[in-house]
Design an enzyme around this catalytic site. Structure first.
Site, PDB file in Angstrom:
ATOM      1  N   LYS A 181     -22.254 -11.781 -12.199  1.00 14.22           N
ATOM      2  CA  LYS A 181     -21.287 -10.953 -11.486  1.00 14.22           C
ATOM      3  C   LYS A 181     -19.881 -11.266 -11.984  1.00 14.22           C
ATOM      4  O   LYS A 181     -19.377 -12.377 -11.798  1.00 14.22           O
ATOM      5  CB  LYS A 181     -21.327 -11.206  -9.973  1.00 14.22           C
ATOM      6  CG  LYS A 181     -20.462 -10.186  -9.238  1.00 14.22           C
ATOM      7  CD  LYS A 181     -20.177 -10.563  -7.801  1.00 14.22           C
ATOM      8  CE  LYS A 181     -18.896 -11.338  -7.636  1.00 14.22           C
ATOM      9  NZ  LYS A 181     -17.667 -10.621  -8.020  1.00 14.22           N
ATOM     10  N   GLU A 184     -14.223  -8.922  -9.210  1.00  9.93           N
ATOM     11  CA  GLU A 184     -13.966  -7.517  -8.862  1.00  9.93           C
ATOM     12  C   GLU A 184     -12.744  -6.979  -9.620  1.00  9.93           C
ATOM     13  O   GLU A 184     -12.672  -5.796  -9.926  1.00  9.93           O
ATOM     14  CB  GLU A 184     -13.754  -7.400  -7.349  1.00  9.93           C
ATOM     15  CG  GLU A 184     -12.411  -7.966  -6.893  1.00  9.93           C
ATOM     16  CD  GLU A 184     -12.294  -8.236  -5.401  1.00  9.93           C
ATOM     17  OE1 GLU A 184     -13.188  -8.861  -4.831  1.00  9.93           O
ATOM     18  OE2 GLU A 184     -11.285  -7.800  -4.829  1.00  9.93           O
ATOM     19  N   THR A 236     -12.223 -23.554  -5.016  1.00  9.02           N
ATOM     20  CA  THR A 236     -12.983 -24.632  -4.370  1.00  9.02           C
ATOM     21  C   THR A 236     -13.606 -24.132  -3.069  1.00  9.02           C
ATOM     22  O   THR A 236     -14.742 -24.476  -2.741  1.00  9.02           O
ATOM     23  CB  THR A 236     -12.055 -25.845  -4.146  1.00  9.02           C
ATOM     24  OG1 THR A 236     -11.670 -26.328  -5.436  1.00  9.02           O
ATOM     25  CG2 THR A 236     -12.745 -26.961  -3.378  1.00  9.02           C
ATOM     26  N   GLU A 237     -12.866 -23.274  -2.354  1.00  8.11           N
ATOM     27  CA  GLU A 237     -13.369 -22.737  -1.086  1.00  8.11           C
ATOM     28  C   GLU A 237     -14.696 -21.995  -1.296  1.00  8.11           C
ATOM     29  O   GLU A 237     -15.682 -22.239  -0.586  1.00  8.11           O
ATOM     30  CB  GLU A 237     -12.294 -21.789  -0.539  1.00  8.11           C
ATOM     31  CG  GLU A 237     -12.614 -21.197   0.792  1.00  8.11           C
ATOM     32  CD  GLU A 237     -11.644 -20.055   1.122  1.00  8.11           C
ATOM     33  OE1 GLU A 237     -10.650 -19.868   0.392  1.00  8.11           O
ATOM     34  OE2 GLU A 237     -11.924 -19.345   2.099  1.00  8.11           O
ATOM     35  N   VAL A 238     -14.739 -21.104  -2.275  1.00  7.67           N
ATOM     36  CA  VAL A 238     -15.980 -20.362  -2.522  1.00  7.67           C
ATOM     37  C   VAL A 238     -17.043 -21.287  -3.125  1.00  7.67           C
ATOM     38  O   VAL A 238     -18.229 -21.116  -2.867  1.00  7.67           O
ATOM     39  CB  VAL A 238     -15.729 -19.102  -3.392  1.00  7.67           C
ATOM     40  CG1 VAL A 238     -17.035 -18.402  -3.725  1.00  7.67           C
ATOM     41  CG2 VAL A 238     -14.798 -18.134  -2.660  1.00  7.67           C
ATOM     42  N   GLY A 239     -16.615 -22.301  -3.878  1.00  5.80           N
ATOM     43  CA  GLY A 239     -17.566 -23.296  -4.393  1.00  5.80           C
ATOM     44  C   GLY A 239     -18.370 -23.936  -3.262  1.00  5.80           C
ATOM     45  O   GLY A 239     -19.587 -24.114  -3.363  1.00  5.80           O
ATOM     46  N   GLU A 257     -17.351 -24.957 -11.330  1.00  5.29           N
ATOM     47  CA  GLU A 257     -16.107 -25.258 -12.048  1.00  5.29           C
ATOM     48  C   GLU A 257     -15.000 -24.669 -11.187  1.00  5.29           C
ATOM     49  O   GLU A 257     -14.868 -23.451 -11.104  1.00  5.29           O
ATOM     50  CB  GLU A 257     -16.175 -24.637 -13.450  1.00  5.29           C
ATOM     51  CG  GLU A 257     -15.292 -25.343 -14.441  1.00  5.29           C
ATOM     52  CD  GLU A 257     -13.942 -24.708 -14.520  1.00  5.29           C
ATOM     53  OE1 GLU A 257     -13.048 -25.137 -13.763  1.00  5.29           O
ATOM     54  OE2 GLU A 257     -13.777 -23.783 -15.326  1.00  5.29           O
ATOM     55  N   CYS A 291      -7.315 -22.784 -14.467  1.00  7.57           N
ATOM     56  CA  CYS A 291      -7.834 -23.835 -13.591  1.00  7.57           C
ATOM     57  C   CYS A 291      -7.341 -25.207 -14.008  1.00  7.57           C
ATOM     58  O   CYS A 291      -7.163 -26.081 -13.176  1.00  7.57           O
ATOM     59  CB  CYS A 291      -9.348 -23.792 -13.557  1.00  7.57           C
ATOM     60  SG  CYS A 291     -10.091 -23.769 -15.179  1.00  7.57           S
ATOM     61  N   GLU A 388      -2.941 -25.568  -5.254  1.00  2.00           N
ATOM     62  CA  GLU A 388      -3.065 -24.850  -6.523  1.00  2.00           C
ATOM     63  C   GLU A 388      -2.308 -23.519  -6.373  1.00  2.00           C
ATOM     64  O   GLU A 388      -2.660 -22.702  -5.530  1.00  2.00           O
ATOM     65  CB  GLU A 388      -4.540 -24.589  -6.823  1.00  2.00           C
ATOM     66  CG  GLU A 388      -4.746 -23.956  -8.186  1.00  2.00           C
ATOM     67  CD  GLU A 388      -6.222 -23.817  -8.551  1.00  2.00           C
ATOM     68  OE1 GLU A 388      -7.008 -23.369  -7.703  1.00  2.00           O
ATOM     69  OE2 GLU A 388      -6.560 -24.152  -9.697  1.00  2.00           O
TER      70      GLU A 388
END
Ligand code: NAP
Ligand code: MG
Length: 488
Positions: A181, A184, A236-239, A257, A291, A388
């Site tokens: 994916k 978006e 990091t949140e979605v990680g 990552e 990153c 970040e």
């Protein structure tokens, strides 16, 4: 202004065909230079991910063409794909600049780096070896390194084509099949990559592309019970969410990552002009949307004032504007949300007492441009020193001693990259040994190559991409033990 370019592919890519989403829905992809819609893209969600996983499973069946293929031929297919990327380099770079806003010159560099990465991994296909293990003369024991199977890959918008290749390289080299994916904001170059994979001759179902949104298409990949591994690059949140989805579903292997707040430390023996140049590129490259950006510039107190002067001048010289113009250094940020986030953090820096040396506001009123911004007098507790920013904002902090700067550099939940500038080899090595980061760049920055592992300590990630280590994320190890009985 923006080049006129034909957008050839706007549908999902499943089983070597471009198809509409099951729901029939579409979403717009936007040019960040002017906020205008470039194209309407098919919007995949769970139903489409299910279809793609079915195709990827068929392609991974033990009697499939892909599984029976000699690994040498697999390598040849990857080289063929790299040839086609090289043939269409200008077109791919144009799509990238249009969709992402990065300068055309840097888009060209991204595609060149992608070709190098593909060829590096193509060479691995027939060199992935197990070992024989001594267990005594009454048995023979060996290991096989086998592809993990169907993999899900979720990538961000900051290096759309390069991130796809970082994910495809090891997946294809090891013989996995995949469902990817794209972000978006930047689906165009991934859909074009799909067309080139078909042209190169990859069997149906080996690569599948599902553009769509994170909470729908992305989550469907992370939760899928028949995906064996998920590779994610992003916040990091979605990680955290991706790892939780693995835990709740099938314990699929997870590599992450994530973000960073990487320190670049400049000692007082450095050539100030040279150091300011390295530090400038470390933070302003890709508009700060990187990153591993050197987003905390620590400068020794003896050279601090001179360094700030140089850093300010470099930022003032930076030309912001149309990313297709060869004189432009910096295009727009990716979207309104990121523009607002970056401006919000800049304002917090001003409120918390950092001194604006350059920039500090939005650039123009069309598109999502931000002036290259330099803050001096930054202290560790300020938001701009902790969070970040993912934008063109340099935060310059002052330090006095090695122990102090190591402690401060490591005082973060991140640990992706770091840098040190000094002529003293001992100082460089002391810092390199003590810093908690996956990469340490000495007297340089961003020294990322296909053969060098890249990834994070702490909450900057799990696992490594690139190099031989990158392959291991896509392999299972099987131990085969054979009993040897004594013949009469
Ligand atoms: P993000 O939300 O983490 O997006 C990365 C990818 O994950 C995108 O493809 C995204 O889909 C997808 N995603 C989002 N929610 C998901 C979910 N619940 N399950 C599965 N996949 C999901 O990052 P972002 O919103 O683009 O940027 C936010 C921040 O992340 C930035 O400010 C920056 O700090 C950081 N970031 C880091 C990197 C990096 O290279 N490490 C790259 C980009 C951003 P969509 O297409 O819907 O977004
Ligand atoms: Mg997002």
């Amino acid at each position: 202004m923006a080049k006129q370019v034909q957008i050839k592919y706007t549908q999902l890519f499943i089983d070597n065909e471009f198809v509409d989403a099951v729901s029939g829905r579409k979403f717009s992809t936007v040019n960040p230079s002017n906020g205008k819609v470039i194209a309407e893209i098919a919007e995949g969600d769970k139903a489409d991910v299910d279809k793609a996983v079915e195709a990827a499973k068929r392609a991974f069946n033990r009697n499939s063409k892909w599984r029976k293929m000699n690994p040498y031929i697999r390598g040849q297919l990857m080289h063929k794909f790299a040839d086609l990327v090289t043939r269409d380099l200008e077109y791919i770079a144009t799509l990238e600049t249009l969709d992402n806003g990065k300068t055309y010159a840097s888009a060209v560099e991204d595609v060149q780096a992608s070709v190098a990465t593909l060829r590096y991994y193509a060479g691995w296909c027939d060199k992935i070896q197990g070992s024989t293990i001594p267990t005594g003369d009454t048995s023979v024991t060996f290991t096989r390194k086998e592809p993990v199977g169907v993999v899900g890959q979720i990538i961000p918008w900051n290096y759309p084509f390069l991130m796809l290749v970082w994910k495809w390289g090891p997946a294809l080299a090891t013989g996995c099949t995949l469902v990817l994916k794209p972000a978006e904001q930047t689906p165009l170059s991934a859909l074009y990559a799909a067309a080139l994979a078909k042209e190169a001759g990859f069997p149906a179902g080996v690569v599948n592309i599902i553009p769509g949104y994170g909470p729908t298409a992305g989550a469907a990949i992370a939760e899928h019970p028949e995906i064996n591994k998920v590779a994610f690059t992003g916040s990091t949140e979605v990680g955290h969410a991706v790892m939780a989805a693995s835990a709740k579903s099938n314990l699929k292997r997870v590599s992450l990552e994530l973000g960073g707040k990487s320190p670049l430390v400049i000692f007082d023996d450095a050539d100030v002009k040279e150091a300011a140049g390295i530090a400038h590129n470390a933070i302003f490259g890709n508009h700060g949307q990187n990153c591993c950006a050197g987003s905390r510039t620590f400068v020794h107190s003896k050279i601090y004032d001179e360094f700030v002067k140089q850093a300010k001048q470099l930022a003032l010289n930076r030309k912001v504007g149309d990313p297709f113009d060869s004189k432009t250094d910096q295009g727009p940020q990716i979207d309104q949300e990121m523009l607002d986030k970056v401006i919000g953090l800049i304002n917090s820096g001003k409120q918390q007492g950092a001194v604006v040396q350059a920039g500090g506001i939005r650039h123009g009123d069309t598109g999502y441009f931000v002036q290259p911004t330099v803050f001096s007098n930054v202290t560790d507790e300020m938001k701009i020193a902790k969070e970040e920013i993912f934008g063109p904002v340099q935060a310059i902090l002052k330090f006095d001693t090695m122990d102090e700067v190591i402690e401060r550099a490591n005082r973060t939940n991140y640990g992706l990259a770091s840098g040190v500038i000094t002529k003293n080899i001992n100082k460089a090595l002391e810092f390199a040994q003590a810093v908690e980061a996956g990469s340490v760049w000495v007297n340089c920055y961003d020294a990322v190559t296909p053969q060098t592992p890249f990834g994070g300590f702490k909450q900057s990630g799990i696992g490594r991409e690139l190099g031989e280590e990158g392959l291991n994320e896509y392999l299972e190890i099987k131990t085969v033990s054979i009993n040897v009985t004594k013949s009469n």
